[in-house]
Write an enzyme that holds these catalytic residues in place. Sequence first.
Site, PDB file in Angstrom:
ATOM      1  N   GLN A   1      30.512  52.410  34.325  1.00 35.71           N
ATOM      2  CA  GLN A   1      31.126  53.174  35.410  1.00 35.71           C
ATOM      3  C   GLN A   1      30.238  54.384  35.699  1.00 35.71           C
ATOM      4  O   GLN A   1      30.239  55.356  34.941  1.00 35.71           O
ATOM      5  CB  GLN A   1      32.540  53.610  35.016  1.00 35.71           C
ATOM      6  CG  GLN A   1      33.425  52.457  34.548  1.00 35.71           C
ATOM      7  CD  GLN A   1      33.843  51.541  35.673  1.00 35.71           C
ATOM      8  OE1 GLN A   1      34.651  51.904  36.528  1.00 35.71           O
ATOM      9  NE2 GLN A   1      33.301  50.330  35.691  1.00 35.71           N
TER      10      GLN A   1
ATOM     11  N   GLY B   1      43.409  55.087  38.798  1.00 39.66           N
ATOM     12  CA  GLY B   1      42.306  54.203  38.444  1.00 39.66           C
ATOM     13  C   GLY B   1      41.023  54.522  39.191  1.00 39.66           C
ATOM     14  O   GLY B   1      40.993  55.334  40.121  1.00 39.66           O
ATOM     15  N   HIS B   2      39.951  53.825  38.815  1.00 40.06           N
ATOM     16  CA  HIS B   2      38.634  54.095  39.396  1.00 40.06           C
ATOM     17  C   HIS B   2      38.594  53.753  40.890  1.00 40.06           C
ATOM     18  O   HIS B   2      39.253  52.838  41.360  1.00 40.06           O
ATOM     19  CB  HIS B   2      37.530  53.363  38.638  1.00 40.06           C
ATOM     20  CG  HIS B   2      37.669  51.873  38.588  1.00 40.06           C
ATOM     21  ND1 HIS B   2      36.815  51.092  37.860  1.00 40.06           N
ATOM     22  CD2 HIS B   2      38.545  51.024  39.164  1.00 40.06           C
ATOM     23  CE1 HIS B   2      37.150  49.833  37.998  1.00 40.06           C
ATOM     24  NE2 HIS B   2      38.195  49.759  38.784  1.00 40.06           N
ATOM     25  N   ASN B   3      37.831  54.568  41.617  1.00 40.27           N
ATOM     26  CA  ASN B   3      37.573  54.382  43.055  1.00 40.27           C
ATOM     27  C   ASN B   3      38.781  54.641  43.948  1.00 40.27           C
ATOM     28  O   ASN B   3      38.745  54.309  45.137  1.00 40.27           O
ATOM     29  CB  ASN B   3      37.039  52.978  43.353  1.00 40.27           C
ATOM     30  CG  ASN B   3      35.770  52.664  42.601  1.00 40.27           C
ATOM     31  OD1 ASN B   3      34.991  53.560  42.298  1.00 40.27           O
ATOM     32  ND2 ASN B   3      35.557  51.401  42.279  1.00 40.27           N
TER      33      ASN B   3
ATOM     34  N   SER C   1      40.840  51.386  43.312  1.00 42.54           N
ATOM     35  CA  SER C   1      40.562  51.315  44.757  1.00 42.54           C
ATOM     36  C   SER C   1      41.813  51.404  45.627  1.00 42.54           C
ATOM     37  O   SER C   1      41.845  50.867  46.734  1.00 42.54           O
ATOM     38  CB  SER C   1      39.800  50.014  45.080  1.00 42.54           C
ATOM     39  OG  SER C   1      38.576  49.972  44.390  1.00 42.54           O
TER      40      SER C   1
END
Length: 344
Positions: free
Chosen positions: A195, A236-238, A256
Amino acid sequence: MGNKLLSEIAKAVNGTLRGEDLSVKDIKPLNIACEEDLSFVLDKTNNELACFSKAGAFLCYKGFETTKPVIEVDSPKLALSKVINIFYPISYREPLIHKSSVISENAWISDKAYVGPYCVIEEGAVIEDNVELVAFVYIGRETKIGKGTRIFPFVSIREKCKIGENCVIQAGAMIGNDGFGYATDSYGHHTWIPQIGGVSIGDEVDIGSNTTIDRGSFVDTVIKDNVKIDNLVQIGHNCTIEKSVILVSMVGLSGSVHVKENAVLAGQVGVKDHITIGKGATILAKSGLMKDVPDGVTVMGYPARPYVDFFKERILIERLPEIERRIKKLEEKIESLKDQNNNE
């Protein structure tokens, strides 16, 4: 904390003073206020309690009836937040770098910042004016903390993150940990995907205790200005969280997710990855969101659907025992008619 005239308070909150211009010493709830205190009546549900309150004056909604002095405002709750700040203003600690903290020679720290006991600040980090790292705070390399931001104990902000101005990060929050990204081969073996993005947080963002915000996989996870995040939230990521969004305790956002301006996610809402939640939308508590939500729509349930449809379903479910009894009676009547026809 000194006494304040009601006229001074009314001016500060853009309110209208009715009655005597008293001097008050504090702001307190209706049930514990005394004659020297200002109390507050946020809406009509507080009217009865206000009748028995010993408060000397009230901050109230327009049209509230009493013989005591009042400050009338359009939004009592918003005005209350300002009044509390009048009596209890934020006081920044005197600049300090505590001798027990470990700081890279290549970090830049303002001479107006406070770095409390046992903090760690890595290479290339930037700590701007009036920042407070209360104690036991970790700041990763090349991470920037904007002016006036307060960070409480046991917060970890990893490398290459950006925190805006006048943010509040409560104890135990974790920002910039690796996102949950894995690739699985034909044998079922999971391989971690590095990441390499960061986390970018805007101005006046509040982040609750033990909340986690994952770094992006390639680009930053983004939290824009004035977002308010409760305790125990997972982002979460993004993800992209636009201005003035509210995330209540135990919300979980998969990777996302895009949450647009002024949306509200109530407690224990779970959101599937790559979903967009529209501007001003509301997701009610304990909902499971499996598809996009349009602007301004309120949804609830699992899977989440428009709340009117949800309540219609609930009403039908509550009527199921009655419906079952009626069906049985109809079946018995049909059987009786069949027997009657056979006998004829």
